[in-house]
Design a protein around this motif. Structure first.
Motif, PDB file in Angstrom:
ATOM      1  N   ALA A   1       8.867  38.699  -2.961  1.00  0.00           N
ATOM      2  CA  ALA A   1       7.644  38.143  -2.379  1.00  0.00           C
ATOM      3  C   ALA A   1       7.769  38.045  -0.857  1.00  0.00           C
ATOM      4  O   ALA A   1       6.823  38.367  -0.128  1.00  0.00           O
ATOM      5  N   LEU A   2       8.931  37.643  -0.369  1.00  0.00           N
ATOM      6  CA  LEU A   2       9.137  37.553   1.080  1.00  0.00           C
ATOM      7  C   LEU A   2       9.134  38.929   1.727  1.00  0.00           C
ATOM      8  O   LEU A   2       8.623  39.098   2.834  1.00  0.00           O
ATOM      9  N   LYS A   3       9.674  39.921   1.057  1.00  0.00           N
ATOM     10  CA  LYS A   3       9.627  41.294   1.572  1.00  0.00           C
ATOM     11  C   LYS A   3       8.181  41.765   1.665  1.00  0.00           C
ATOM     12  O   LYS A   3       7.800  42.437   2.626  1.00  0.00           O
TER      13      LYS A   3
ATOM     14  N   LEU B   1      14.387  39.934   8.260  1.00  0.00           N
ATOM     15  CA  LEU B   1      14.318  38.933   7.209  1.00  0.00           C
ATOM     16  C   LEU B   1      15.747  38.608   6.827  1.00  0.00           C
ATOM     17  O   LEU B   1      16.515  39.492   6.461  1.00  0.00           O
ATOM     18  N   ARG B   2      16.110  37.338   6.946  1.00  0.00           N
ATOM     19  CA  ARG B   2      17.453  36.905   6.569  1.00  0.00           C
ATOM     20  C   ARG B   2      17.340  35.761   5.579  1.00  0.00           C
ATOM     21  O   ARG B   2      16.359  35.019   5.586  1.00  0.00           O
TER      22      ARG B   2
ATOM     23  N   TYR C   1      14.765  31.176   4.046  1.00  0.00           N
ATOM     24  CA  TYR C   1      14.563  32.518   4.601  1.00  0.00           C
ATOM     25  C   TYR C   1      14.153  32.379   6.061  1.00  0.00           C
ATOM     26  O   TYR C   1      13.396  31.475   6.417  1.00  0.00           O
ATOM     27  N   VAL C   2      14.630  33.276   6.895  1.00  0.00           N
ATOM     28  CA  VAL C   2      14.240  33.308   8.300  1.00  0.00           C
ATOM     29  C   VAL C   2      13.598  34.661   8.573  1.00  0.00           C
ATOM     30  O   VAL C   2      14.225  35.707   8.401  1.00  0.00           O
ATOM     31  N   LEU C   3      12.323  34.628   8.973  1.00  0.00           N
ATOM     32  CA  LEU C   3      11.568  35.830   9.295  1.00  0.00           C
ATOM     33  C   LEU C   3      11.426  35.871  10.809  1.00  0.00           C
ATOM     34  O   LEU C   3      10.988  34.891  11.404  1.00  0.00           O
TER      35      LEU C   3
ATOM     36  N   PHE D   1      10.143  32.321  11.933  1.00  0.00           N
ATOM     37  CA  PHE D   1       9.510  31.489  10.911  1.00  0.00           C
ATOM     38  C   PHE D   1      10.586  31.166   9.890  1.00  0.00           C
ATOM     39  O   PHE D   1      11.210  32.070   9.339  1.00  0.00           O
ATOM     40  N   GLN D   2      10.773  29.880   9.623  1.00  0.00           N
ATOM     41  CA  GLN D   2      11.734  29.475   8.607  1.00  0.00           C
ATOM     42  C   GLN D   2      10.952  29.054   7.376  1.00  0.00           C
ATOM     43  O   GLN D   2      10.095  28.174   7.445  1.00  0.00           O
ATOM     44  N   VAL D   3      11.263  29.698   6.253  1.00  0.00           N
ATOM     45  CA  VAL D   3      10.596  29.424   4.991  1.00  0.00           C
ATOM     46  C   VAL D   3      11.610  28.775   4.067  1.00  0.00           C
ATOM     47  O   VAL D   3      12.634  29.386   3.744  1.00  0.00           O
TER      48      VAL D   3
END
Length: 120
Positions: free
Chosen positions: A26-28, A46-47, A54-56, A113-115
């Motif tokens: 989903a993040l990808k 994306l990490r 997750y860090v975008l 952006f940190q998710v």
């Protein structure tokens, strides 16, 4: 407002894609497809720590490019990131993922952006 727009985009964009099995998929999708639909470019990185964070990163975020002319705008830039944070959170919500999204700016026009995925 960003949350509602993100929900609408999250309903429309993944129609032709198979269902996402994992959070990472989903993040990808957000980094590639959603970002490209909104800003005509993909996220730069994306990490993840594989524990729900997750860090975008976008090294040339279109909403901040014009501010990059002066360092005095670094303090003001986070105000312009509330809408994109809502977009990401709304799209994830539509995909069935509860999250908390925050943004930070250290140098313009780059932003992160940190998710953080919220487990039920």
């Amino acid at each position: 407002m960003g949350f509602r727009v993100g929900q609408a985009l999250g309903e429309r964009l993944p129609r032709e894609l198979p269902a996402f099995r994992e959070e990472l998929d989903a993040l990808k999708f957000l980094c590639k497809d959603l970002w490209a639909a909104l800003f005509q470019k993909q996220m730069d990185s994306l990490r993840t720590n594989h524990q729900g964070t997750y860090v975008l990163q976008d090294n040339s975020f279109p909403l901040l490019v014009r501010m990059a002319s002066g360092v005095q705008y670094v303090d003001e830039a986070p105000k312009f990131l509330a809408f994109p944070c809502g977009l990401l959170r709304g799209a994830l919500s539509t995909l069935g993922i509860r999250s908390l999204v925050t943004a930070s700016v250290t140098t313009l026009p780059a932003c992160k952006f940190q998710v953080v995925i919220q487990k039920s």
